[in-house]
Scaffold this active site. Sequence first.
Site, PDB file in Angstrom:
ATOM      1  N   GLY A  60       0.821  -1.211   0.000  1.00  0.00           N
ATOM      2  CA  GLY A  60       0.000   0.000   0.000  1.00  0.00           C
ATOM      3  C   GLY A  60       0.847   1.250   0.000  1.00  0.00           C
ATOM      4  CD  GLU A  61       3.264   2.520   3.696  1.00  0.00           C
ATOM      5  OE1 GLU A  61       4.363   2.881   3.203  1.00  0.00           O
ATOM      6  OE2 GLU A  61       3.180   1.925   4.764  1.00  0.00           O
ATOM      7  N   GLY A  62       0.753   3.830  -1.721  1.00  0.00           N
ATOM      8  CA  GLY A  62       1.107   4.365  -3.031  1.00  0.00           C
ATOM      9  C   GLY A  62       2.318   3.706  -3.650  1.00  0.00           C
TER      10      GLY A  62
END
Length: 376
Positions: free
Chosen positions: A322-324
């Site tokens: 996640g987190e871009g």
Amino acid sequence: MSGLNLDDFGNLIERPDAGVRRDAEERRERLIAPLGSLGRLDELGEWLAAAQSEVPVKPIERPRVVLFAGDHGIAQLGVSARPAGTTGRLVRAVLDGESPVSVLAHRFGTPVRVVDMAVDCDPAELPEDVVRHRVRRGSGRIDVEDALTAEEAEKAFRAGMAVADEEADSGTDLVVLGDLSVGGTTAAGALIAALCGTDASVVTGRGGAGIDDVAWMRKCAAIRDALRRARPVLGDQLELLATTGGADLAAITGFLLQCAVRRTPVILDGVVSAACALVAQRVAFRAPDWWLAGQSSGEPAQAKAFDRMALNPLLDHGVTVGEGTGALLALPLVQAAAALAAELPERPSPEPGEPEPAEPEPEPATAEPSEAADDD
């Protein structure tokens, strides 16, 4: 919610310039690299040209990672591998350069912006530029209560719009979009199940950090209960975000729509950004033309949302952090497409009166000598 008319986005958002895209396709036919030899890079270069309304396409020189952060009350049920209310730790890791997205962004020379919408911590613990758009501490437990009040949903949505305007005004030419949340994938799953008309079990995944079978069953039950509350409000997208979304999800939805208004391309990351994109598509059907699906995270809800929007992920490397991070990994691919479309030379034109160079004819096949000939 009377101050915000979502129908306006349908009128404000136009598709990327189709005429410019045709010009880009014609130019591509003249480039020295054989047509079709660059695969999907050709498609990306033409998409960027249409988004920029310019041929040849301009290089992507000022990309930025934008991460919306928030805690979700549903995490109290143990639906995440991380403890409830710990999004602040994820935010701090990004700010301190100790998260995967921070390491990659530093390597790629891409700045990272974190926007706190509903992190469950004292705002004094985070920098002022991170917390200035915060709506509340944590979003409500969507299985039994609304995530937000109507006023909070509108405030979060408008905050996302404001961030999009700030990025466009500062010269950002492409956004890598992601989220920092604990419990966010559960809210995203409920939204996607509601909008796709499917059952909770079909959209329930393991989340970015991975959960065991018992936690998966809790998550599935939570999405099922949230889905019951979401279905009656499907006709009002802002109310849907207030009921079963969260401040970060409402902000991402507003951000995506305003990016489309401002003609700013966006690379989507995981299931949270996919869910918000699906809500935004319900608001303005042309909006997905401004987005790229950066990666396939393996989450079933993300796959369902991308399929509904006809978005084909650029990468599939099994990245679930996640987190871009997955979307950021796709950035060099998009930059490569822009560079090739802009900088590859065209084939030289023939001199006046000189015929176009003909394609070389294949050499005639040579017959193998027969045994009879050998006998002779």
